[in-house]
Design a protein around this motif. Structure first.
Motif, PDB file in Angstrom:
ATOM      1  N   ILE A  11       0.837  -1.209   0.000  1.00  0.00           N
ATOM      2  CA  ILE A  11       0.000   0.000   0.000  1.00  0.00           C
ATOM      3  C   ILE A  11       0.865   1.250   0.000  1.00  0.00           C
ATOM      4  CG2 ILE A  11      -1.654   1.325   1.386  1.00  0.00           C
ATOM      5  CD1 ILE A  11      -2.896  -1.366   2.216  1.00  0.00           C
ATOM      6  N   LEU A  12       1.927   1.235   0.793  1.00  0.00           N
ATOM      7  CA  LEU A  12       2.843   2.373   0.824  1.00  0.00           C
ATOM      8  C   LEU A  12       3.504   2.591  -0.537  1.00  0.00           C
ATOM      9  CD1 LEU A  12       4.250   4.558   2.525  1.00  0.00           C
ATOM     10  CD2 LEU A  12       6.033   2.871   2.991  1.00  0.00           C
ATOM     11  N   LEU A  14       2.257   1.768  -3.480  1.00  0.00           N
ATOM     12  CA  LEU A  14       1.230   2.293  -4.381  1.00  0.00           C
ATOM     13  C   LEU A  14       0.957   3.776  -4.133  1.00  0.00           C
ATOM     14  CD1 LEU A  14      -1.302  -0.690  -4.479  1.00  0.00           C
ATOM     15  CD2 LEU A  14       0.283   0.038  -6.270  1.00  0.00           C
ATOM     16  N   VAL A  15       0.918   4.183  -2.867  1.00  0.00           N
ATOM     17  CA  VAL A  15       0.695   5.597  -2.538  1.00  0.00           C
ATOM     18  C   VAL A  15       1.845   6.451  -3.068  1.00  0.00           C
ATOM     19  CG1 VAL A  15       0.577   7.241  -0.611  1.00  0.00           C
ATOM     20  CG2 VAL A  15      -0.802   5.168  -0.565  1.00  0.00           C
ATOM     21  N   VAL A  16       3.060   5.978  -2.915  1.00  0.00           N
ATOM     22  CA  VAL A  16       4.219   6.724  -3.424  1.00  0.00           C
ATOM     23  C   VAL A  16       4.157   6.838  -4.943  1.00  0.00           C
ATOM     24  CG1 VAL A  16       6.730   6.634  -3.683  1.00  0.00           C
ATOM     25  CG2 VAL A  16       5.695   6.203  -1.461  1.00  0.00           C
ATOM     26  N   ILE A  18       1.449   6.827  -6.826  1.00  0.00           N
ATOM     27  CA  ILE A  18       0.387   7.780  -7.166  1.00  0.00           C
ATOM     28  C   ILE A  18       0.844   9.213  -6.912  1.00  0.00           C
ATOM     29  CG2 ILE A  18      -1.919   8.583  -6.490  1.00  0.00           C
ATOM     30  CD1 ILE A  18      -2.680   5.642  -6.124  1.00  0.00           C
ATOM     31  N   LEU A  19       1.565   9.425  -5.825  1.00  0.00           N
ATOM     32  CA  LEU A  19       2.064  10.774  -5.536  1.00  0.00           C
ATOM     33  C   LEU A  19       3.108  11.220  -6.558  1.00  0.00           C
ATOM     34  CD1 LEU A  19       2.395  10.717  -1.641  1.00  0.00           C
ATOM     35  CD2 LEU A  19       0.737  11.975  -3.024  1.00  0.00           C
ATOM     36  N   ALA A  23      -2.552  10.824 -10.381  1.00  0.00           N
ATOM     37  CA  ALA A  23      -3.653   9.920 -10.709  1.00  0.00           C
ATOM     38  C   ALA A  23      -4.101  10.072 -12.160  1.00  0.00           C
ATOM     39  CB  ALA A  23      -4.825  10.168  -9.774  1.00  0.00           C
TER      40      ALA A  23
END
Length: 94
Positions: A11-12, A14-16, A18-19, A23
């Motif tokens: 999850i971490l 994936l968040v990185v 996206i950032l 998106a």
């Protein structure tokens, strides 16, 4: 230490991603990756068919004309890696 990725790590990551990429660009990147995968798959299939048809050449019948050939180039202006490719034939009967 780095061998096992759990749910929080994924999850971490994936968040990185996206950032970093945003998106809005992710669907375009996924689409581009899918096109690249399809091209790679079709080229691998063409190379496999080319290798197997080299040993047993099939003569076209008198009613059929040989398929037109086109050339695929790796990059615009790159003539060193160009090779002829047969067009796909329509196998569906109407």
């Amino acid at each position: 230490m780095f061998g096992r990725l759990g749910a929080p790590e994924i999850i971490l990551i994936l968040v990185v991603i996206i950032l970093l990429f945003g998106a809005k660009k992710l669907p375009d990147m996924a689409r581009s990756l899918g096109k690249s995968a399809r091209i790679l798959k079709s080229e691998a299939k063409a190379m496999k068919e080319e290798g197997s048809s080299g040993t047993s050449a099939q003569a076209p019948t008198s009613n059929e004309q040989p398929p037109a050939q086109r050339t695929i180039q790796a990059a615009p202006g790159d003539v060193n890696s160009a090779r002829p490719v047969n067009e796909p034939t329509d196998t569906t009967k109407r």
